[in-house]
Enzyme design. Sequence first.
Site, short mmCIF file in Angstrom:
data_model
loop_
_atom_site.label_atom_id
_atom_site.label_comp_id
_atom_site.label_asym_id
_atom_site.label_seq_id
_atom_site.Cartn_x
_atom_site.Cartn_y
_atom_site.Cartn_z
N PHE A 140 0.86 -1.19 0.00
CA PHE A 140 0.00 0.00 0.00
C PHE A 140 0.88 1.23 0.00
CE2 PHE A 140 -2.27 3.55 1.79
CZ PHE A 140 -3.51 3.49 1.18
N ASP A 225 9.22 2.73 1.25
CA ASP A 225 8.08 3.48 1.76
C ASP A 225 7.99 3.20 3.26
OD1 ASP A 225 5.66 4.45 2.59
OD2 ASP A 225 4.51 3.67 0.90
N LYS A 254 3.02 10.25 7.98
CA LYS A 254 2.35 9.84 9.22
C LYS A 254 2.94 10.49 10.48
CE LYS A 254 -0.49 6.03 7.79
NZ LYS A 254 -0.27 5.33 6.52
C1 PLP Z 1 -0.64 5.58 5.05
C2 PLP Z 1 0.35 5.15 4.04
C3 PLP Z 1 0.53 5.86 2.83
C4 PLP Z 1 -0.35 7.01 2.42
O1 PLP Z 1 -0.27 8.09 3.30
P1 PLP Z 1 -1.38 9.25 3.26
O2 PLP Z 1 -0.82 10.30 4.17
O3 PLP Z 1 -2.66 8.67 3.72
O4 PLP Z 1 -1.43 9.71 1.84
C5 PLP Z 1 1.54 5.46 1.99
N1 PLP Z 1 2.33 4.41 2.30
C6 PLP Z 1 2.18 3.71 3.43
C7 PLP Z 1 3.10 2.57 3.73
C8 PLP Z 1 1.18 4.04 4.34
O5 PLP Z 1 1.02 3.33 5.46
#
Ligand code: PLP
Length: 394
Positions: A140, A225, A254
């Site tokens: 994700f 990521d 985050k």
């Molecule tokens: C939450 C998340 C995203 C997206 O972040 P947003 O601030 O909601 O756009 C991307 N990558 C990972 C691994 C995430 O947990």
Amino acid sequence: MTITETTTETSYADLEQAHTSGVYSKRPLTIVRGAGATLYDEAGRAYLDCGAGIGVANIGHCHPAVVAAITAQAATLTICQEAFHNDQRALLQAELAAVLPAGMERIFLCNSGTEAVEAAIKFARLATGRPGIIAAMRGFHGRTFGALSATWEAHYREPFAPLVPEFSHIPYNNLARLESAITPATAAVLLEVVQGEGGVRPGEAEFLRGAQRLCRERGILLILDEVQTGFGRTGKMFACEHFALEPDLLCLAKALGGGLPMGAVGIGRRIGELSVGSHGSTFGGNPLACAAARTSLQVLQDEHLAEQAAEKGAWLLARLRAIRSPRIREVRGLGLMIGIELKEKVAPYLQTLQNEHGIIALNAGTTVLRLLPPLVIGWDELERLALALEAGLG
Ligand SMILES: *Cc1c(COP(=O)(O)O)cnc(C)c1O
């Protein structure tokens, strides 16, 4: 009639139901205040927050140091476009560079996780002149088109096709499949260190180290990521430290902003100079978010929260793995990022935890109960959480 009058007659839940976009599934609970690992509803009932705003409140809600920093900065300067230099941005970039993997001296600032991933994809294409991105099944990465194209789950993707071309997906933790997916058009491999939304699935050392080695050998870039795994969550400041990884691009968001919206991309040595105008953001690097992020980073270090996450996470994981239940398929995790995969749907358990135990937890997909508590969660609170899960699942 004023808004205040309206809200005394109609519940906030009803108001939101009337006006919300509809894209979120909502729990019938109105949260109005937070402190540390505790959230309060409108009636003043306290909840132990094991979701942390989806892995945001690593240092706890409304940490007094962040409140003070935001308050002072709000009265000083909240916005300053990147055409100018700024004190808070300069200091944040230097302080972040000091904790990022070696050689990561440059930082692009934005406002969310998906924006960080978009930026990394653009930088990878720019740096290599190639279009291909290899991502992982169950990965994700966000919901804007580039990040969405890297995201695996069909229900996020399918309604929005056609997505960005030249994205492919390999099974996570499968190095042979990664190797065979590489083509002359591949610019980068994009991976989470622990897959979060995909069910809390830790990456294996052999796979992650092997992916980095393959990238180096083939002249392609490694993008990690760490939007969810960063800032102490897994027991290290960044999860890549568990495996001594040195990504070329590192996506963060985050917990970065201490509760304020913020994203960032760490840019490694193998990325050449990025041309002026190739990317940008109006709010990116704004002094208010920078002041909050600086303070949050300081708190993480001063309170040794990564070490605390390692210790507390290991304790909780052991406790949860000891639950003997026919309903549990597997308990997985790293630090205070823990998933309990059930053999049935998780929603009723989340509801029971909330209503009967005053504990807020998350799901990851339909069968995984996900715990992302603030790293400042107390040992007494962890005990309460373990007892509630033992009662509910045992
Ligand atoms: C939450 C998340 C995203 C997206 O972040 P947003 O601030 O909601 O756009 C991307 N990558 C990972 C691994 C995430 O947990």
